[in-house]
Design an enzyme around this catalytic site. Structure first.
Site, PDB file in Angstrom:
ATOM      1  N   SER A   1      43.037  83.265  58.229  1.00  0.00           N
ATOM      2  CA  SER A   1      44.224  82.398  58.119  1.00  0.00           C
ATOM      3  C   SER A   1      44.981  82.159  59.420  1.00  0.00           C
ATOM      4  O   SER A   1      46.000  81.486  59.416  1.00  0.00           O
ATOM      5  CB  SER A   1      45.214  82.909  57.059  1.00  0.00           C
ATOM      6  OG  SER A   1      44.742  82.616  55.770  1.00  0.00           O
ATOM      7  N   THR A   2      44.511  82.692  60.547  1.00  0.00           N
ATOM      8  CA  THR A   2      45.290  82.567  61.790  1.00  0.00           C
ATOM      9  C   THR A   2      44.941  81.342  62.617  1.00  0.00           C
ATOM     10  O   THR A   2      45.617  81.055  63.600  1.00  0.00           O
ATOM     11  CB  THR A   2      45.147  83.814  62.675  1.00  0.00           C
ATOM     12  OG1 THR A   2      43.782  83.956  63.066  1.00  0.00           O
ATOM     13  CG2 THR A   2      45.627  85.059  61.952  1.00  0.00           C
ATOM     14  N   GLY A   3      43.905  80.614  62.245  1.00  0.00           N
ATOM     15  CA  GLY A   3      43.534  79.403  62.984  1.00  0.00           C
ATOM     16  C   GLY A   3      44.271  78.203  62.423  1.00  0.00           C
ATOM     17  O   GLY A   3      45.504  78.109  62.494  1.00  0.00           O
TER      18      GLY A   3
ATOM     19  N   TYR B   1      45.052  77.480  59.533  1.00  0.00           N
ATOM     20  CA  TYR B   1      46.009  77.780  58.464  1.00  0.00           C
ATOM     21  C   TYR B   1      47.354  78.289  58.989  1.00  0.00           C
ATOM     22  O   TYR B   1      48.290  78.448  58.229  1.00  0.00           O
ATOM     23  CB  TYR B   1      45.415  78.773  57.470  1.00  0.00           C
ATOM     24  CG  TYR B   1      44.417  78.155  56.499  1.00  0.00           C
ATOM     25  CD1 TYR B   1      43.884  76.883  56.698  1.00  0.00           C
ATOM     26  CD2 TYR B   1      44.010  78.843  55.379  1.00  0.00           C
ATOM     27  CE1 TYR B   1      42.980  76.326  55.812  1.00  0.00           C
ATOM     28  CE2 TYR B   1      43.106  78.293  54.484  1.00  0.00           C
ATOM     29  CZ  TYR B   1      42.598  77.034  54.704  1.00  0.00           C
ATOM     30  OH  TYR B   1      41.712  76.488  53.813  1.00  0.00           O
TER      31      TYR B   1
ATOM     32  N   ASP C   1      34.976  79.143  60.203  1.00  0.00           N
ATOM     33  CA  ASP C   1      34.241  78.634  59.044  1.00  0.00           C
ATOM     34  C   ASP C   1      33.117  77.701  59.502  1.00  0.00           C
ATOM     35  O   ASP C   1      31.963  77.853  59.113  1.00  0.00           O
ATOM     36  CB  ASP C   1      35.212  77.906  58.114  1.00  0.00           C
ATOM     37  CG  ASP C   1      34.613  77.513  56.774  1.00  0.00           C
ATOM     38  OD1 ASP C   1      33.528  78.006  56.421  1.00  0.00           O
ATOM     39  OD2 ASP C   1      35.261  76.719  56.063  1.00  0.00           O
TER      40      ASP C   1
END
Length: 180
Positions: free
Chosen positions: A122-124, A126, A35
């Site tokens: 979503s794998t970082g 999160y 992001d």
């Protein structure tokens, strides 16, 4: 028939596709990981576009996606998909992650985009387990492409080699893979 799904090992901000998917947070105002990298590469125009979306609709909940201009990126647009925060798998995380991918694909289709690049949503920060997230991503994209002509090319862009191998392995199992 040429494959429509590919794995790239590299930086998503450098991929020349019609639309790049940002693994956004619900504020849409940038953050860490992919992001932050997308916001830095796109320049101030992306943040301004995200602020306008926020003014119109408020925060973007998990599972949803919105589209903005791409600023200085080599893409026509950015789709900001908000994935779920991993909470052990008992809080609809899989459903919300599938929705994030599906809503991104729907936006690409609705806007007539031929190519789309996804990060591992979503794998970082999160914390979604990589293997489980990759399975959902590959399954959702494959299911979407079966009945639709667009997007014509889908790229899973993995920043690290381990994730690139994970996606390649899943796509090879499906018999639908090109790796670069």
């Amino acid at each position: 028939m040429k494959s429509r799904v590919h794995v790239l090992h590299g930086d998503i901000t450098q991929v020349a596709v019609d639309v790049i998917v940002n693994a956004a947070n619900s504020s849409l105002l940038g953050g860490g990981g992919v992001d932050g990298a997308i916001h830095r590469a796109a320049g101030p125009a992306l943040l301004e576009a995200c602020k306008k979306v926020r003014q119109q609709m408020g925060e973007c909940p998990a599972g949803h996606a919105v589209i903005t201009q791409a600023g200085d990126l080599p893409a026509k647009a950015v789709i900001h998909a908000v994935g779920p925060v991993w909470q052990g798998g008992e809080h609809r995380e899989a459903e919300l992650l599938e929705d994030a991918y599906m809503n991104s694909l729907q936006l690409a289709l609705a806007n007539g985009y031929n190519s789309i690049a996804f990060p591992a949503i979503s794998t970082g920060a999160y914390g979604y387990p990589r293997a489980a997230a990759a399975e959902i991503a590959v399954k959702t994209v494959s299911k979407f492409l079966i009945r639709r002509a667009l997007p014509d090319q889908v790229y899973f862009v993995c920043y690290d080699e381990e994730n690139a191998h994970l996606y390649s392995r899943l796509l090879t199992q499906q018999g639908d893979e090109d790796t670069f």
